[in-house]
Every structure is written in structure tokens, then in C-alpha cells.
Write a protein that holds these residues in place. Structure first.
Motif, PDB file in Angstrom:
ATOM      1  N   ASP A  96       0.827  -1.202   0.000  1.00 38.32           N
ATOM      2  CA  ASP A  96       0.000   0.000   0.000  1.00 38.32           C
ATOM      3  C   ASP A  96       0.865   1.258   0.000  1.00 38.32           C
ATOM      4  O   ASP A  96       0.502   2.283  -0.571  1.00 38.32           O
ATOM      5  CB  ASP A  96      -0.898   0.036   1.241  1.00 38.32           C
ATOM      6  CG  ASP A  96      -1.853  -1.148   1.304  1.00 38.32           C
ATOM      7  OD1 ASP A  96      -2.552  -1.389   0.307  1.00 38.32           O
ATOM      8  OD2 ASP A  96      -1.878  -1.816   2.350  1.00 38.32           O
ATOM      9  N   TYR A  97       2.021   1.162   0.673  1.00 36.45           N
ATOM     10  CA  TYR A  97       2.899   2.310   0.837  1.00 36.45           C
ATOM     11  C   TYR A  97       4.348   1.883   0.633  1.00 36.45           C
ATOM     12  O   TYR A  97       4.737   0.748   0.946  1.00 36.45           O
ATOM     13  CB  TYR A  97       2.747   2.917   2.241  1.00 36.45           C
ATOM     14  CG  TYR A  97       1.329   3.330   2.554  1.00 36.45           C
ATOM     15  CD1 TYR A  97       0.806   4.529   2.077  1.00 36.45           C
ATOM     16  CD2 TYR A  97       0.501   2.507   3.318  1.00 36.45           C
ATOM     17  CE1 TYR A  97      -0.499   4.894   2.349  1.00 36.45           C
ATOM     18  CE2 TYR A  97      -0.806   2.860   3.596  1.00 36.45           C
ATOM     19  CZ  TYR A  97      -1.305   4.064   3.110  1.00 36.45           C
ATOM     20  OH  TYR A  97      -2.597   4.419   3.367  1.00 36.45           O
ATOM     21  N   LEU A  98       5.155   2.822   0.148  1.00 34.05           N
ATOM     22  CA  LEU A  98       6.594   2.627   0.042  1.00 34.05           C
ATOM     23  C   LEU A  98       7.294   3.569   1.010  1.00 34.05           C
ATOM     24  O   LEU A  98       6.962   4.761   1.070  1.00 34.05           O
ATOM     25  CB  LEU A  98       7.084   2.927  -1.377  1.00 34.05           C
ATOM     26  CG  LEU A  98       6.534   2.083  -2.526  1.00 34.05           C
ATOM     27  CD1 LEU A  98       7.156   2.527  -3.845  1.00 34.05           C
ATOM     28  CD2 LEU A  98       6.783   0.611  -2.279  1.00 34.05           C
ATOM     29  N   ALA A  99       8.249   3.042   1.758  1.00 34.39           N
ATOM     30  CA  ALA A  99       9.160   3.854   2.566  1.00 34.39           C
ATOM     31  C   ALA A  99      10.539   3.583   1.992  1.00 34.39           C
ATOM     32  O   ALA A  99      11.145   2.542   2.259  1.00 34.39           O
ATOM     33  CB  ALA A  99       9.084   3.468   4.041  1.00 34.39           C
ATOM     34  N   VAL A 100      11.058   4.521   1.186  1.00 32.98           N
ATOM     35  CA  VAL A 100      12.185   4.185   0.320  1.00 32.98           C
ATOM     36  C   VAL A 100      13.236   5.287   0.262  1.00 32.98           C
ATOM     37  O   VAL A 100      12.958   6.462   0.503  1.00 32.98           O
ATOM     38  CB  VAL A 100      11.688   3.902  -1.115  1.00 32.98           C
ATOM     39  CG1 VAL A 100      10.822   2.647  -1.154  1.00 32.98           C
ATOM     40  CG2 VAL A 100      10.898   5.094  -1.676  1.00 32.98           C
ATOM     41  N   ILE A 105       3.978   7.416  -0.827  1.00 27.13           N
ATOM     42  CA  ILE A 105       5.414   7.144  -0.756  1.00 27.13           C
ATOM     43  C   ILE A 105       6.015   8.025   0.327  1.00 27.13           C
ATOM     44  O   ILE A 105       5.755   9.232   0.367  1.00 27.13           O
ATOM     45  CB  ILE A 105       6.107   7.425  -2.097  1.00 27.13           C
ATOM     46  CG1 ILE A 105       5.517   6.557  -3.209  1.00 27.13           C
ATOM     47  CG2 ILE A 105       7.614   7.193  -1.990  1.00 27.13           C
ATOM     48  CD1 ILE A 105       6.040   6.903  -4.599  1.00 27.13           C
ATOM     49  N   VAL A 106       6.835   7.426   1.196  1.00 28.67           N
ATOM     50  CA  VAL A 106       7.599   8.189   2.180  1.00 28.67           C
ATOM     51  C   VAL A 106       9.064   8.117   1.772  1.00 28.67           C
ATOM     52  O   VAL A 106       9.635   7.028   1.673  1.00 28.67           O
ATOM     53  CB  VAL A 106       7.417   7.634   3.607  1.00 28.67           C
ATOM     54  CG1 VAL A 106       8.218   8.480   4.594  1.00 28.67           C
ATOM     55  CG2 VAL A 106       5.943   7.626   3.988  1.00 28.67           C
ATOM     56  N   ILE A 158       3.650  12.131  -2.032  1.00 24.56           N
ATOM     57  CA  ILE A 158       4.981  11.848  -1.494  1.00 24.56           C
ATOM     58  C   ILE A 158       5.196  12.689  -0.239  1.00 24.56           C
ATOM     59  O   ILE A 158       4.911  13.890  -0.219  1.00 24.56           O
ATOM     60  CB  ILE A 158       6.078  12.187  -2.523  1.00 24.56           C
ATOM     61  CG1 ILE A 158       5.882  11.387  -3.809  1.00 24.56           C
ATOM     62  CG2 ILE A 158       7.465  11.934  -1.941  1.00 24.56           C
ATOM     63  CD1 ILE A 158       6.745  11.883  -4.960  1.00 24.56           C
ATOM     64  N   VAL A 159       5.726  12.055   0.785  1.00 30.03           N
ATOM     65  CA  VAL A 159       6.126  12.743   2.010  1.00 30.03           C
ATOM     66  C   VAL A 159       7.622  12.553   2.174  1.00 30.03           C
ATOM     67  O   VAL A 159       8.142  11.461   1.912  1.00 30.03           O
ATOM     68  CB  VAL A 159       5.379  12.186   3.241  1.00 30.03           C
ATOM     69  CG1 VAL A 159       5.943  12.771   4.525  1.00 30.03           C
ATOM     70  CG2 VAL A 159       3.892  12.505   3.138  1.00 30.03           C
ATOM     71  N   LYS A 160       8.324  13.595   2.585  1.00 30.54           N
ATOM     72  CA  LYS A 160       9.762  13.476   2.824  1.00 30.54           C
ATOM     73  C   LYS A 160      10.066  13.771   4.289  1.00 30.54           C
ATOM     74  O   LYS A 160       9.249  14.368   5.004  1.00 30.54           O
ATOM     75  CB  LYS A 160      10.544  14.439   1.933  1.00 30.54           C
ATOM     76  CG  LYS A 160      10.368  15.911   2.298  1.00 30.54           C
ATOM     77  CD  LYS A 160      11.311  16.781   1.481  1.00 30.54           C
ATOM     78  CE  LYS A 160      11.269  18.237   1.943  1.00 30.54           C
ATOM     79  NZ  LYS A 160      12.271  19.064   1.263  1.00 30.54           N
ATOM     80  N   LEU A 161      11.236  13.340   4.732  1.00 29.76           N
ATOM     81  CA  LEU A 161      11.673  13.670   6.083  1.00 29.76           C
ATOM     82  C   LEU A 161      11.984  15.161   6.150  1.00 29.76           C
ATOM     83  O   LEU A 161      12.601  15.724   5.244  1.00 29.76           O
ATOM     84  CB  LEU A 161      12.921  12.868   6.456  1.00 29.76           C
ATOM     85  CG  LEU A 161      12.760  11.352   6.552  1.00 29.76           C
ATOM     86  CD1 LEU A 161      14.057  10.708   7.022  1.00 29.76           C
ATOM     87  CD2 LEU A 161      11.616  10.970   7.488  1.00 29.76           C
ATOM     88  N   GLY A 174      16.005   7.164  15.080  1.00 29.85           N
ATOM     89  CA  GLY A 174      14.873   7.299  15.994  1.00 29.85           C
ATOM     90  C   GLY A 174      13.858   8.339  15.572  1.00 29.85           C
ATOM     91  O   GLY A 174      12.677   8.046  15.387  1.00 29.85           O
ATOM     92  N   GLU A 175      14.300   9.590  15.398  1.00 32.59           N
ATOM     93  CA  GLU A 175      13.385  10.660  15.039  1.00 32.59           C
ATOM     94  C   GLU A 175      12.830  10.461  13.634  1.00 32.59           C
ATOM     95  O   GLU A 175      11.668  10.771  13.363  1.00 32.59           O
ATOM     96  CB  GLU A 175      14.096  12.017  15.129  1.00 32.59           C
ATOM     97  CG  GLU A 175      13.157  13.200  15.005  1.00 32.59           C
ATOM     98  CD  GLU A 175      13.820  14.520  15.341  1.00 32.59           C
ATOM     99  OE1 GLU A 175      13.251  15.571  14.972  1.00 32.59           O
ATOM    100  OE2 GLU A 175      14.895  14.519  15.963  1.00 32.59           O
ATOM    101  N   ALA A 176      13.656   9.911  12.737  1.00 29.91           N
ATOM    102  CA  ALA A 176      13.179   9.648  11.383  1.00 29.91           C
ATOM    103  C   ALA A 176      12.056   8.609  11.395  1.00 29.91           C
ATOM    104  O   ALA A 176      11.054   8.754  10.696  1.00 29.91           O
ATOM    105  CB  ALA A 176      14.333   9.171  10.508  1.00 29.91           C
ATOM    106  N   LEU A 177      12.205   7.571  12.199  1.00 29.16           N
ATOM    107  CA  LEU A 177      11.166   6.549  12.298  1.00 29.16           C
ATOM    108  C   LEU A 177       9.863   7.126  12.818  1.00 29.16           C
ATOM    109  O   LEU A 177       8.779   6.744  12.361  1.00 29.16           O
ATOM    110  CB  LEU A 177      11.646   5.410  13.201  1.00 29.16           C
ATOM    111  CG  LEU A 177      12.568   4.386  12.540  1.00 29.16           C
ATOM    112  CD1 LEU A 177      13.290   3.565  13.590  1.00 29.16           C
ATOM    113  CD2 LEU A 177      11.783   3.492  11.596  1.00 29.16           C
ATOM    114  N   ASP A 178       9.963   8.038  13.773  1.00 36.59           N
ATOM    115  CA  ASP A 178       8.752   8.687  14.284  1.00 36.59           C
ATOM    116  C   ASP A 178       8.027   9.419  13.166  1.00 36.59           C
ATOM    117  O   ASP A 178       6.795   9.348  13.056  1.00 36.59           O
ATOM    118  CB  ASP A 178       9.113   9.672  15.401  1.00 36.59           C
ATOM    119  CG  ASP A 178       9.606   8.969  16.668  1.00 36.59           C
ATOM    120  OD1 ASP A 178       9.334   7.767  16.819  1.00 36.59           O
ATOM    121  OD2 ASP A 178      10.252   9.639  17.492  1.00 36.59           O
ATOM    122  N   GLN A 179       8.778  10.136  12.320  1.00 39.94           N
ATOM    123  CA  GLN A 179       8.157  10.868  11.223  1.00 39.94           C
ATOM    124  C   GLN A 179       7.536   9.921  10.200  1.00 39.94           C
ATOM    125  O   GLN A 179       6.438  10.169   9.690  1.00 39.94           O
ATOM    126  CB  GLN A 179       9.187  11.769  10.534  1.00 39.94           C
ATOM    127  CG  GLN A 179       9.535  13.020  11.304  1.00 39.94           C
ATOM    128  CD  GLN A 179      10.236  14.057  10.432  1.00 39.94           C
ATOM    129  OE1 GLN A 179      10.134  14.039   9.214  1.00 39.94           O
ATOM    130  NE2 GLN A 179      10.949  14.975  11.068  1.00 39.94           N
TER     131      GLN A 179
END
Length: 316
Positions: free
Chosen positions: A40-44, A61-62, A83-86, A288-293
Motif C-alpha cells: 500500500d505504501y513505500l518507505a524508500v 510514498i515516504v 509523497i512525504v519526505k523527512l 529514531g526521530e526519522a522513524l517517528d516521522q
């Protein structure tokens, strides 16, 4: 919700993300093709065109980083998928430290002392006050604004530039072509934190470098495409130490990003004595903080909640 993760350390991301999203099925790009098609989603981070085209019903997409140029330029990027970015995610402080080191490197003459050491030369240089060392920051997004604030807190006058008008406490903000010219004409150190877009590619070229004061320095922890590397070498002048320290308009540069990475072994940038080169390490992503986002973005996608997405036309 089914999430496909792709990056150099995909297993670590998968395991940590699965803990934050216990109701989700999280797997990596090494899963069978049948499983990848169900995502359903890509985290790439920098996926192949083939991988981007595999999911049959992709919802979002993240991007596992702040820079989206590689993703937006990927020919396999499906149209219409948000698309979402950090955004910062702890990278800004690390990049700020890199920038602060670079500014001090030139403000306190460490570049000159290093060359003097090679000549066995003992000579002290007069220290220029921080208040007399204006710094320019091009790019005032989440990372650029934080870096500008860190530099200002150290006592340097900071001039920031962005495409559209901004107001930041303690920062003299400029925008537009006239604002860029004004900034370039007054700074002793120029920091590049712009995204890679059609408008920013080679924004630092012969014309821009000529507007900098004599003896200015350049710090690029941003995107390699921002600099015309041939024009940069011309501005630095001859690479022979025997020619003295003042040839060329530009005093030196600290570079962390390049047009081609890894930087080719035969690149003339490696050997110039007034260039300091690092291997794109200024802002590694703290997990850590990236995973939260990432987890927050995926929850918002799935719940249909408002979320700040990348503007494909603007490039960020």
C-alpha cells in the motif's frame, strides 16, 4: 496496511518500523515479487524504477531523506501518488555542526595555518571578530532555518535567502533575484542548503561567484547540483601552492555534495589545496526521530488525515 521498505539498511528500518506500527505488515524490497505488488505504501531511499512500478494500488510514498531529487527524477515514479519526505528529523543539528566547523575553519584561519605547517612557517594571523564575519545561508526550509539559527546563536550576523519571503528571528531574510545579489555581495562565508530543482541547478556559477567579496569561502552540505564545479575551480585560481594564497576570488570551500557521487578519483576537485572534501556525511539520518516521522506519515495516509506532501512541480 502493507509497507514496503527499501534502503541500504532496510532490515533495520523494517524491524524498527514494525514495532511502531504493530498493526501493519512491513517487509523489504527483498520480499518476493508477489508480496511487493501488494504494498500500500513505500518507505524508500533511491529505489529503482522497476520497484516503484511494482505495487498495483500504491497509496503513498515516504522518502527516507530530506532530498527528493533522485525520487522525482526517477522515470518509474507513478503519477498522482502523494509523497512525504523527512523534514529535519535530527539532521539539522548535525548539518549545523558541520556548517559551524566550516565557518570557524576560515574565520580562525585554520586553512592558512595548515598550509603554513607544510612550509614550516610560524606566523600568527589577526582574528576577525565574529560580528565582522557575515554568513549567508541559501535555503531556509526546516534544515536551513535551524542551521541559520545555530550560526546566529554563535554570534555571526546571518543573512538568509529563500525563493519566497520569510521572516526568521535574528536572521536578515532576503528573497528573489535582487535579494540574492545583495546577500552575495556582503557575506564572508556562503552556506548552501537549497533543494535540487531546475531553478537552483548551478545557482553558484561564475556570475554568482564574482559577486562574492574577495576572499569569501563556500560551504556546501546541500546538493552537488547547486555548484558549477568548473566555475568553482576557476574562482579558486591555480592549485599550485607556490603561487601564494590570494590568487582567485574564492579563498576556499568545504564540500560535502557533488554532481557525481562518489566523487570520481580523477576529479580535479580532490587535489586543489583550498578545497576540503567530505563524502556526503554532513547530515546522516538519525534513525529514531526519522522513524517517528515515517510512522506518523503512514498513519496519516491510512487515516486520510491532512499531511504536508512534496510539491512535484517545485521539487521539494
Amino acid at each position: 496496511m502493507k509497507v514496503l521498505v527499501h534502503s541500504d539498511d532496510a532490515e533495520q528500518w523494517r524491524d524498527a518500523l514494525a514495532k511502531r506500527l504493530p498493526d501493519a505488515e512491513v517487509f523489504t524490497s527483498s520480499a518476493p515479487a508477489e508480496k511487493r505488488r501488494e504494498a500500500d505504501y513505500l518507505a524508500v531511499w533511491k529505489p529503482s524504477a522497476e520497484l516503484l512500478g511494482e505495487p498495483a494500488r500504491l497509496k503513498g510514498i515516504v522518502n527516507l531523506g530530506a532530498g527528493v531529487d533522485a525520487l522525482l527524477n526517477n522515470p518509474g515514479l507513478p503519477a498522482g501518488v502523494p509523497i512525504v519526505k523527512l523534514r529535519d528529523a535530527g539532521m539539522a543539528e548535525l548539518i549545523g555542526d558541520y556548517v559551524r566547523y566550516g565557518i570557524l575553519h576560515f574565520q580562525r584561519d585554520f586553512d592558512r595555518y595548515r598550509r603554513q605547517q607544510a612550509r614550516h612557517e610560524w606566523h600568527e594571523h589577526t582574528v576577525i571578530d565574529k560580528s565582522d564575519w557575515p554568513v549567508g545561508v541559501l535555503g531556509l526550509g526546516a534544515i536551513g532555518a535551524k542551521v541559520a539559527a545555530m550560526v546566529a546563536a554563535d554570534g555571526f550576523p546571518v543573512h538568509g535567502w529563500s525563493r519566497s519571503p520569510k521572516q526568521l528571528e535574528g536572521i536578515t531574510c532576503q528573497h528573489g533575484e535582487a535579494g540574492l545579489d545583495a546577500l552575495l555581495g556582503r557575506v564572508k562565508s556562503l552556506v548552501l542548503l537549497l533543494p535540487d530543482t531546475a531553478e537552483t541547478r548551478h545557482i553558484i556559477d561564475q556570475a554568482a561567484l564574482a559577486k562574492l567579496p574577495e576572499g569569501a569561502s563556500l560551504i556546501n552540505p546541500g546538493r552537488g547540483s547547486l555548484i558549477d564545479e568548473v566555475d568553482l575551480l576557476d574562482a579558486l585560481g591555480p592549485d599550485s601552492e607556490g603561487q601564494g594564497e590570494t590568487e582567485g576570488r574564492l579563498r576556499g570551500a568545504l564540500l560535502d555534495a557533488f554532481t557525481e557521487e562518489p566523487l570520481p578519483a580523477d576529479s580535479p576537485l580532490w587535489s586543489h589545496p583550498r578545497l576540503w572534501i567530505t563524502p556526503h556525511m554532513a547530515g546522516p539520518t538519525p534513525l529514531g526521530e526519522a522513524l517517528d516521522q515515517v510512522a506518523e506519515a503512514l498513519r496519516a495516509f491510512e487515516a486520510g488525515e491532512p499531511i504536508e506532501t512534496v510539491d512535484r512541480d517545485a521539487g521539494y
